[in-house]
Design an enzyme around this catalytic site. Structure first.
Site, PDB file in Angstrom:
ATOM      1  N   MET A  38    -156.311  28.937 -55.155  1.00  0.00           N
ATOM      2  CA  MET A  38    -154.975  29.397 -54.782  1.00  0.00           C
ATOM      3  C   MET A  38    -155.068  30.271 -53.525  1.00  0.00           C
ATOM      4  O   MET A  38    -154.144  31.027 -53.213  1.00  0.00           O
ATOM      5  CB  MET A  38    -154.329  30.164 -55.936  1.00  0.00           C
ATOM      6  N   GLY A  39    -156.191  30.169 -52.817  1.00  0.00           N
ATOM      7  CA  GLY A  39    -156.324  30.873 -51.548  1.00  0.00           C
ATOM      8  C   GLY A  39    -156.622  32.357 -51.720  1.00  0.00           C
ATOM      9  O   GLY A  39    -157.023  32.810 -52.772  1.00  0.00           O
ATOM     10  N   HIS A  42    -162.340  34.776 -51.366  1.00  0.00           N
ATOM     11  CA  HIS A  42    -163.367  35.815 -51.393  1.00  0.00           C
ATOM     12  C   HIS A  42    -164.710  35.126 -51.640  1.00  0.00           C
ATOM     13  O   HIS A  42    -164.768  33.892 -51.784  1.00  0.00           O
ATOM     14  CB  HIS A  42    -163.055  36.873 -52.457  1.00  0.00           C
ATOM     15  N   HIS A  45    -165.014  32.363 -54.291  1.00  0.00           N
ATOM     16  CA  HIS A  45    -164.587  31.007 -53.908  1.00  0.00           C
ATOM     17  C   HIS A  45    -165.661  30.339 -53.032  1.00  0.00           C
ATOM     18  O   HIS A  45    -165.943  29.149 -53.166  1.00  0.00           O
ATOM     19  CB  HIS A  45    -163.298  31.057 -53.084  1.00  0.00           C
TER      20      HIS A  45
HETATM   21  O1  PAF Z   1    -158.210  29.194 -60.641  1.00  0.00           O
HETATM   22  C1  PAF Z   1    -157.306  28.967 -59.828  1.00  0.00           C
HETATM   23  O2  PAF Z   1    -157.316  29.450 -58.689  1.00  0.00           O
HETATM   24  C2  PAF Z   1    -156.152  28.071 -60.246  1.00  0.00           C
HETATM   25  O3  PAF Z   1    -155.818  28.267 -61.571  1.00  0.00           O
HETATM   26  C3  PAF Z   1    -156.396  26.594 -59.931  1.00  0.00           C
HETATM   27  C4  PAF Z   1    -157.556  26.033 -60.749  1.00  0.00           C
HETATM   28  C5  PAF Z   1    -156.680  26.406 -58.456  1.00  0.00           C
HETATM   29  C6  PAF Z   1    -155.147  25.778 -60.294  1.00  0.00           C
HETATM   30  O4  PAF Z   1    -154.035  26.225 -59.587  1.00  0.00           O
END
Ligand code: PAF
Length: 288
Positions: A38-39, A42, A45
């Site tokens: 979801m952007g 950090h 990710h």
């Molecule tokens: O973990 C997340 O950031 C969200 O729940 C995901 C898996 C991208 C789904 O929107």
């Protein structure tokens, strides 16, 4: 919006652009990894990107704040967003393609009539506190799997229940996607990295350490030979008794069923949630 091309990272906003890019990769014999996010990226990710790179030739990331997984009283409007910053970070880590759709690209007819029913794994913990959350998560992830048809998709262990549900969905719906879960990345003081940490004031940031401290205490008890799950759970819960921290849950569960266990064995999972100020935080640890 016209696609922008960065040094190595291609930015696209539409589903046909993704399909075209994936087709090219497939025609060249390449394998595809997807890192859904979801952007407001950090290091957590980016560690998923590194893992994806080990598993496939071509790594795509989706950046989409999915309205369907937020409850009416949750933080959809204020969820942090900064696409320029995210692109810089994705490019720094060699992501091949970033898919950043608008809401109407993903949901052109509003909320879908048909969605993914999460089932028993979603009944407790986050699923109990956030009704409808996992239906929204699984539906958007199923859509992303349908858009990318990745060989592998990489998720973070911090959202342990989410990862378990996605793995189960891929299995139960024969989606043909390998679901890989990468370890939690922590700040030097132990706090699990999360985009929501940005909400915390300096004082709240300090209080938020209660979660990882509780996990450490509970793990130390386990290492010292304690196998009574209630004792481990109590150590975790008691660590949340800090002014300014509102405990949510502390659980010791089986990693596959997510049901509470009475005796803790290696592989069982400690899960914790608490509210610090206005921010809900979650954390977990797998017993070694
Ligand atoms: O973990 C997340 O950031 C969200 O729940 C995901 C898996 C991208 C789904 O929107």
């Amino acid at each position: 919006m016209a696609p922008a091309t960065l040094a190595q990272t291609r930015l696209v906003h539409t589903i046909p652009e993704v399909r075209g890019a994936v087709r090219e990769v497939r025609q060249g014999g390449g394998s595809v990894a997807l890192v859904p996010t979801m952007g407001y990226l950090h290091e957590g990710h980016l560690s998923l990107v590194d893992r994806a790179r080990e598993l496939a030739d071509w790594v795509a990331m989706s950046i989409f704040v999915n309205p369907m997984q937020f409850g009416p009283a949750e933080d959809l409007a204020r969820y942090p967003r900064d696409l320029e910053r995210d692109l810089e970070m994705a490019r720094g880590r060699g992501v091949d393609l970033v898919f950043a759709p608008r809401v109407d690209e993903m949901y052109p007819h509003g909320e879908p009539q048909v969605s993914v029913v999460p089932g028993a794994l979603a009944e407790r913990m986050e699923g109990a506190i956030r009704p409808g959350h996992f239906r929204g998560v699984l539906t958007v992830v199923a859509k992303l799997f349908g858009i990318f048809h990745p060989d592998v998709a990489v998720f973070g262990q911090k959202d342990f229940q989410q990862a378990a549900l996605i793995r189960r969905m891929a299995l139960d719906l024969d989606q043909g996607v390998r679901v890989e879960v990468a370890p939690i990345v922590r700040e030097p003081d132990g706090l699990a990295m999360s985009s929501r940490n940005v909400y915390l004031s300096a004082e709240e940031r300090e209080r938020a350490r209660a979660l990882s401290r509780g996990l450490e205490r509970s793990r130390a008890l386990f290492a010292a030979g304690e196998r009574d799950a209630e004792a481990l759970r109590a150590a975790l819960w008691n660590a949340l008794s800090v002014p300014g921290v509102e405990p949510g849950y502390a659980e010791v569960v089986d990693a596959l069923t997510l049901e509470p266990v009475r005796r803790a064995a290696p592989g069982a999972v400690l899960l914790v949630a608490a509210r610090v100020g206005r921010t809900r935080l979650i954390d977990n640890a797998v017993l070694p």
